[in-house]
Scaffold this active site. Structure first.
Site, PDB file in Angstrom:
ATOM      1  N   ASP A  31      -8.876   2.356  -3.058  1.00  0.00           N
ATOM      2  CA  ASP A  31      -7.609   2.984  -2.675  1.00  0.00           C
ATOM      3  C   ASP A  31      -7.048   3.707  -3.885  1.00  0.00           C
ATOM      4  O   ASP A  31      -6.857   3.098  -4.942  1.00  0.00           O
ATOM      5  CB  ASP A  31      -6.617   1.901  -2.214  1.00  0.00           C
ATOM      6  CG  ASP A  31      -6.956   1.333  -0.850  1.00  0.00           C
ATOM      7  OD1 ASP A  31      -7.066   2.138   0.097  1.00  0.00           O
ATOM      8  OD2 ASP A  31      -7.125   0.108  -0.735  1.00  0.00           O
ATOM      9  N   HIS A  62     -10.721   6.069  -0.638  1.00  0.00           N
ATOM     10  CA  HIS A  62      -9.622   6.434   0.268  1.00  0.00           C
ATOM     11  C   HIS A  62      -8.533   7.107  -0.576  1.00  0.00           C
ATOM     12  O   HIS A  62      -7.817   6.442  -1.316  1.00  0.00           O
ATOM     13  CB  HIS A  62      -9.110   5.147   0.937  1.00  0.00           C
ATOM     14  CG  HIS A  62      -7.951   5.352   1.853  1.00  0.00           C
ATOM     15  ND1 HIS A  62      -7.222   4.301   2.378  1.00  0.00           N
ATOM     16  CD2 HIS A  62      -7.379   6.481   2.359  1.00  0.00           C
ATOM     17  CE1 HIS A  62      -6.267   4.766   3.161  1.00  0.00           C
ATOM     18  NE2 HIS A  62      -6.323   6.083   3.152  1.00  0.00           N
ATOM     19  N   GLY A 140      -1.925  -6.201   1.952  1.00  0.00           N
ATOM     20  CA  GLY A 140      -1.288  -7.442   2.405  1.00  0.00           C
ATOM     21  C   GLY A 140      -0.236  -7.288   3.481  1.00  0.00           C
ATOM     22  O   GLY A 140       0.565  -8.201   3.692  1.00  0.00           O
ATOM     23  N   ASP A 170      -8.437   0.342   8.714  1.00  0.00           N
ATOM     24  CA  ASP A 170      -7.990  -0.053   7.378  1.00  0.00           C
ATOM     25  C   ASP A 170      -6.571  -0.607   7.395  1.00  0.00           C
ATOM     26  O   ASP A 170      -5.641   0.089   7.786  1.00  0.00           O
ATOM     27  CB  ASP A 170      -8.054   1.191   6.467  1.00  0.00           C
ATOM     28  CG  ASP A 170      -7.680   0.877   5.031  1.00  0.00           C
ATOM     29  OD1 ASP A 170      -7.638  -0.310   4.678  1.00  0.00           O
ATOM     30  OD2 ASP A 170      -7.457   1.841   4.268  1.00  0.00           O
ATOM     31  N   GLY A 171      -6.426  -1.843   6.936  1.00  0.00           N
ATOM     32  CA  GLY A 171      -5.108  -2.425   6.756  1.00  0.00           C
ATOM     33  C   GLY A 171      -4.828  -3.588   7.683  1.00  0.00           C
ATOM     34  O   GLY A 171      -4.961  -3.477   8.898  1.00  0.00           O
TER      35      GLY A 171
HETATM   36  C1  DX5 Z   1      -3.297   0.441   2.370  1.00  0.00           C
HETATM   37  C2  DX5 Z   1      -4.723   0.579   1.936  1.00  0.00           C
HETATM   38  C3  DX5 Z   1      -5.652  -0.449   2.474  1.00  0.00           C
HETATM   39  C4  DX5 Z   1      -5.313  -1.840   2.072  1.00  0.00           C
HETATM   40  C5  DX5 Z   1      -6.155  -2.832   2.792  1.00  0.00           C
HETATM   41  O1  DX5 Z   1      -2.596   1.561   1.935  1.00  0.00           O
HETATM   42  O2  DX5 Z   1      -5.240   1.838   2.309  1.00  0.00           O
HETATM   43  O3  DX5 Z   1      -6.978  -0.150   2.088  1.00  0.00           O
HETATM   44  O4  DX5 Z   1      -5.480  -2.032   0.712  1.00  0.00           O
HETATM   45  O5  DX5 Z   1      -5.739  -4.055   2.355  1.00  0.00           O
HETATM   46  P1  DX5 Z   1      -5.213  -5.213   3.304  1.00  0.00           P
HETATM   47  O6  DX5 Z   1      -6.437  -5.712   4.002  1.00  0.00           O
HETATM   48  O7  DX5 Z   1      -4.637  -6.172   2.319  1.00  0.00           O
HETATM   49  O8  DX5 Z   1      -4.208  -4.616   4.248  1.00  0.00           O
HETATM   50 ZN    ZN Z   2      -7.406   2.074   2.135  1.00  0.00          ZN
END
Ligand code: DX5
Ligand code: ZN
Length: 208
Positions: A31, A62, A140, A170-171
């Site tokens: 990220d 990303h 999170g 994602d997320g």
């Molecule tokens: C949010 C990010 C995600 C996130 C995923 O902006 O793009 O990739 O880090 O993490 P979790 O699984 O903790 O939501």
């Molecule tokens: Zn991401």
């Protein structure tokens, strides 16, 4: 189901990346935020590029940045399989072409509120579609259930336009919502994996 691990919520990214390297996780999800497209900012690229010292896994990048074209050439120097830009940025087609010029798979990410149809003009140039399950900017957070309906809608659109693009979510991913997201090709999980004592066990529960 493929799994890509995000280290955004890690207290010790070097240690967690080393531990992830010993699992069968498919990709490391990187990220990258500029403090403009989203209010948070991640570590600068000059620091981020050292990731190769801790992992031999391919990277799934990303870009949560206002100007993806500035960052694509930099991430193309790493062990990168996918670079994903946001459809809510300008110059989407040019960014996808630039990613392909490095022989890297090009992805487009949609925020929760962005209509799926916005993808249609770009479908011929997209290898990967990333649907956000949370507002981008932070790890999170709680998974937003409407993503399940959006995934179904996206599947229909891809079928209609005969697109073979892969789908990632994602997320907020955990073992419960993973069971409702079987139509996806890849799940990106951060907190669910890195907050645990046993990374491999968590990854196994996502491979439904
Ligand atoms: C949010 C990010 C995600 C996130 C995923 O902006 O793009 O990739 O880090 O993490 P979790 O699984 O903790 O939501
Ligand atoms: Zn991401």
């Amino acid at each position: 189901m493929k799994v890509s691990a995000s280290f955004l919520s890690s207290y010790n990214p070097a240690l967690d990346l080393t531990k992830l390297n010993d699992t069968d996780v498919d990709y490391i999800h990187v990220d990258f935020m500029d403090g403009k497209f989203v209010s948070n900012k991640t570590m600068p690229f000059r620091q981020m590029k050292h990731i190769y010292e801790y992992t031999s896994k391919r990277l799934d990048v990303h870009l949560m940045v206002e100007k993806p074209m500035k960052w694509i050439p930099k991430f193309a120097t790493l062990n990168t399989e996918f670079i994903t830009i946001h459809i809510e940025t300008s110059n989407v087609k040019e960014s996808l072409d630039l990613i392909h010029s490095y022989a890297i798979r090009a992805g487009v990410c949609l925020k929760l509120e962005t209509p799926i149809e916005e993808l249609v003009p770009y479908l011929a140039d997209i290898d990967y579609i990333l649907l956000m399950g949370v507002e981008p900017g932070m790890g999170g957070q709680d998974f937003q259930e409407e993503t399940i309906t959006r995934l179904k809608e996206l599947k229909k659109v891809l079928k209609q336009y005969k697109s073979k693009a892969l789908i990632g979510i994602d997320g907020g991913i955990n073992c419960e919502n993973a069971r409702k997201l079987k139509q996806a090709d890849m799940l990106v999980a951060g907190y669910y994996i890195t907050s645990s004592d046993d990374f491999q066990k968590q990854i196994d529960t996502l491979r439904v």
